[in-house]
Design a protein around this motif. Structure first.
Motif, mmCIF file in Angstrom:
data_model
loop_
_atom_site.group_PDB
_atom_site.id
_atom_site.type_symbol
_atom_site.label_atom_id
_atom_site.label_comp_id
_atom_site.label_asym_id
_atom_site.label_seq_id
_atom_site.Cartn_x
_atom_site.Cartn_y
_atom_site.Cartn_z
ATOM 1 N N SER A 27 -22.324 8.991 8.174
ATOM 2 C CA SER A 27 -23.061 10.336 9.371
ATOM 3 C C SER A 27 -23.220 9.495 10.325
ATOM 4 C CB SER A 27 -24.499 10.789 9.024
ATOM 5 O OG SER A 27 -24.968 11.542 9.543
ATOM 6 N N GLY A 28 -22.491 10.135 11.964
ATOM 7 C CA GLY A 28 -22.871 9.830 13.266
ATOM 8 C C GLY A 28 -21.257 8.831 13.897
ATOM 9 N N ALA A 29 -21.383 8.507 12.828
ATOM 10 C CA ALA A 29 -19.824 6.920 12.477
ATOM 11 C C ALA A 29 -18.665 8.028 13.638
ATOM 12 C CB ALA A 29 -19.571 6.860 11.848
ATOM 13 N N THR A 30 -17.276 8.301 14.372
ATOM 14 C CA THR A 30 -16.383 8.443 14.633
ATOM 15 C C THR A 30 -15.867 7.997 13.888
ATOM 16 O OG1 THR A 30 -17.438 8.816 16.881
ATOM 17 C CG2 THR A 30 -15.106 9.507 16.477
ATOM 18 N N ALA A 31 -14.356 9.124 13.355
ATOM 19 C CA ALA A 31 -13.533 9.049 12.122
ATOM 20 C C ALA A 31 -12.267 8.160 12.774
ATOM 21 C CB ALA A 31 -13.245 9.987 11.677
ATOM 22 N N ALA A 32 -11.945 7.207 12.118
ATOM 23 C CA ALA A 32 -10.713 6.427 12.986
ATOM 24 C C ALA A 32 -9.716 7.186 12.593
ATOM 25 C CB ALA A 32 -10.513 5.140 11.977
ATOM 26 N N THR A 33 -8.993 7.220 13.788
ATOM 27 C CA THR A 33 -7.198 8.043 13.534
ATOM 28 C C THR A 33 -6.807 6.972 13.717
ATOM 29 O OG1 THR A 33 -7.744 10.312 15.246
ATOM 30 C CG2 THR A 33 -5.684 9.571 15.808
ATOM 31 N N ASN A 34 -5.947 7.298 12.282
ATOM 32 C CA ASN A 34 -4.773 5.970 11.905
ATOM 33 C C ASN A 34 -3.526 6.650 12.081
ATOM 34 O OD1 ASN A 34 -4.030 4.098 10.466
ATOM 35 N ND2 ASN A 34 -3.520 5.053 8.682
ATOM 36 N N SER A 35 -2.414 5.697 12.589
ATOM 37 C CA SER A 35 -1.332 6.157 12.891
ATOM 38 C C SER A 35 -0.262 5.777 11.874
ATOM 39 C CB SER A 35 -1.170 6.231 14.752
ATOM 40 O OG SER A 35 -1.187 4.568 14.964
ATOM 41 N N ILE A 36 -0.538 4.595 11.007
ATOM 42 C CA ILE A 36 -0.056 3.761 10.029
ATOM 43 C C ILE A 36 1.200 4.182 9.357
ATOM 44 C CG2 ILE A 36 0.666 1.191 9.005
ATOM 45 C CD1 ILE A 36 -0.257 1.542 11.921
ATOM 46 N N SER A 37 2.403 4.590 9.085
ATOM 47 C CA SER A 37 3.037 5.399 7.687
ATOM 48 C C SER A 37 3.158 4.129 6.335
ATOM 49 C CB SER A 37 4.147 5.411 8.674
ATOM 50 O OG SER A 37 4.897 6.247 9.510
ATOM 51 N N TYR A 38 3.264 5.186 5.865
ATOM 52 C CA TYR A 38 3.179 4.386 4.126
ATOM 53 C C TYR A 38 4.599 4.561 3.426
ATOM 54 C CZ TYR A 38 -1.824 3.189 5.911
ATOM 55 O OH TYR A 38 -2.557 3.266 6.556
ATOM 56 N N PRO A 39 5.161 4.254 2.689
ATOM 57 C CA PRO A 39 4.269 2.891 2.301
ATOM 58 C C PRO A 39 4.601 1.472 2.894
ATOM 59 C CG PRO A 39 6.451 2.822 1.369
ATOM 60 C CD PRO A 39 5.656 4.332 1.912
ATOM 61 N N TYR A 40 3.521 0.957 2.940
ATOM 62 C CA TYR A 40 3.389 -1.047 4.014
ATOM 63 C C TYR A 40 3.550 -1.746 2.309
ATOM 64 C CZ TYR A 40 0.887 -4.051 6.559
ATOM 65 O OH TYR A 40 0.623 -5.221 6.769
ATOM 66 N N ILE A 56 1.305 -1.045 -0.089
ATOM 67 C CA ILE A 56 -0.604 -0.177 0.201
ATOM 68 C C ILE A 56 1.122 1.018 -0.196
ATOM 69 C CG2 ILE A 56 -1.622 1.103 1.125
ATOM 70 C CD1 ILE A 56 -2.737 -1.372 2.932
ATOM 71 N N LEU A 57 0.670 1.582 -1.213
ATOM 72 C CA LEU A 57 1.917 2.684 -1.032
ATOM 73 C C LEU A 57 1.807 3.949 -0.661
ATOM 74 C CD1 LEU A 57 2.532 2.638 -4.707
ATOM 75 C CD2 LEU A 57 3.802 1.625 -2.989
ATOM 76 N N THR A 58 0.375 4.910 -0.170
ATOM 77 C CA THR A 58 0.731 5.888 0.491
ATOM 78 C C THR A 58 -1.589 6.098 0.921
ATOM 79 O OG1 THR A 58 -1.320 7.256 -1.157
ATOM 80 C CG2 THR A 58 1.431 7.336 -1.471
ATOM 81 N N SER A 59 -1.403 6.547 2.506
ATOM 82 C CA SER A 59 -2.474 6.637 2.806
ATOM 83 C C SER A 59 -3.885 7.378 1.982
ATOM 84 C CB SER A 59 -2.180 7.819 4.439
ATOM 85 O OG SER A 59 -1.718 9.381 3.289
ATOM 86 N N ASN A 60 -3.045 7.415 0.865
ATOM 87 C CA ASN A 60 -4.365 7.987 0.035
ATOM 88 C C ASN A 60 -5.295 6.596 -0.450
ATOM 89 O OD1 ASN A 60 -4.171 10.919 0.510
ATOM 90 N ND2 ASN A 60 -2.880 11.182 -1.191
ATOM 91 N N ASP A 61 -3.995 6.063 -0.771
ATOM 92 C CA ASP A 61 -4.523 4.357 -0.711
ATOM 93 C C ASP A 61 -6.279 3.592 -0.046
ATOM 94 O OD1 ASP A 61 -3.146 4.573 -3.286
ATOM 95 O OD2 ASP A 61 -0.932 3.544 -3.131
ATOM 96 N N ILE A 62 -5.649 4.151 0.858
ATOM 97 C CA ILE A 62 -7.457 4.023 1.624
ATOM 98 C C ILE A 62 -8.108 4.919 1.991
ATOM 99 C CG2 ILE A 62 -7.708 3.369 4.064
ATOM 100 C CD1 ILE A 62 -4.739 1.876 4.823
ATOM 101 N N ALA A 63 -8.777 4.940 1.067
ATOM 102 C CA ALA A 63 -10.288 5.767 0.633
ATOM 103 C C ALA A 63 -11.578 5.675 1.754
ATOM 104 C CB ALA A 63 -10.814 5.492 -0.692
ATOM 105 N N VAL A 64 -11.623 6.134 2.688
ATOM 106 C CA VAL A 64 -11.912 6.142 3.537
ATOM 107 C C VAL A 64 -13.736 6.593 3.829
ATOM 108 C CG1 VAL A 64 -12.207 6.360 6.515
ATOM 109 C CG2 VAL A 64 -10.089 6.381 5.209
ATOM 110 N N THR A 65 -14.488 5.929 4.082
ATOM 111 C CA THR A 65 -15.736 6.412 4.172
ATOM 112 C C THR A 65 -16.524 5.924 5.301
ATOM 113 O OG1 THR A 65 -16.263 5.738 2.029
ATOM 114 C CG2 THR A 65 -18.657 6.100 3.118
#
Length: 190
Positions: free
Chosen positions: A123-136, A111-120
């Motif tokens: 409404s009402g969900a609490t967004a995840a705070t991701n701490s992983i560095s990329y590339p993975y 997985i090259l960049t954080s942009n390679d993970i599209a998050v949806t």
């Protein structure tokens, strides 16, 4: 000498103060006879669940023997956290090397960049705070975390569109390559 209040206004003010004092006395006397009740509510959380595809494919590559190429594969991972623990969670993965029927393998996918993970986050969900560095780079033998939700994040239902890049060296053998991707979801921060 002038006065601030006229005689009629002063009488009205005094009458109002006496009525307020009587009402306060009656109210305070009634409090002495009040009883307190304790209200309780039980809150139950649900199970942390993971949804992954049964299959996914990489884009095809035409070998030319002159330059290294890459193929991309996209799949969606769903995470549902109704647990009510606010403990966070982590997604880990293992991808076996892609190999053909003659045991020719390709390098480890990434997985090259954080942009390679599209998050949806609906409404009402609490967004995840991701701490992983990329590339993975996907490991071959031990699952490692590729996305996480810190404590107090990631509650509710979420969908993650993951794009994996597979490098294809210019001297690769033609054929159909396959591997096994195993994704796990565990409660708690990474």
């Amino acid at each position: 000498m002038s006065t601030f209040f006229g005689k009629g206004t002063l009488n009205k003010l005094m009458t109002s103060l006496m009525v307020a004092a009587i009402i306060s006395t009656v109210f305070l006397a009634s409090i002495q006879h009040a009883n307190a009740a304790t209200g309780t509510v039980d809150l139950s959380g649900g199970d942390l669940t993971l949804t992954v595809p049964t299959d996914f494919s990489f884009s095809g590559v035409t070998l030319d023997g002159l330059a290294d190429k890459s193929a991309t594969g996209t799949f969606t991972v769903g995470v549902d956290d109704p647990s009510g623990t606010n403990a966070g969670w982590k997604l880990s993965a293992i991808l076996t090397p892609l190999a053909d029927t003659n045991s020719h393998t390709l390098p480890a996918a990434q997985i090259l960049t954080s942009n390679d993970i599209a998050v949806t986050d609906p409404s009402g969900a609490t967004a995840a705070t991701n701490s992983i560095s990329y590339p993975y780079t996907f490991p071959e033998s031990v699952a490692t975390v590729f996305y996480n939700a810190a404590v107090n994040t990631g509650q509710g239902s979420h969908s993650y569109g993951v794009t994996i890049t597979q490098s294809v060296p210019k001297n690769s053998y033609a054929g159909t390559y396959s591997g096994t991707l195993t994704i796990s979801l565990v409660a708690g921060p990474a």
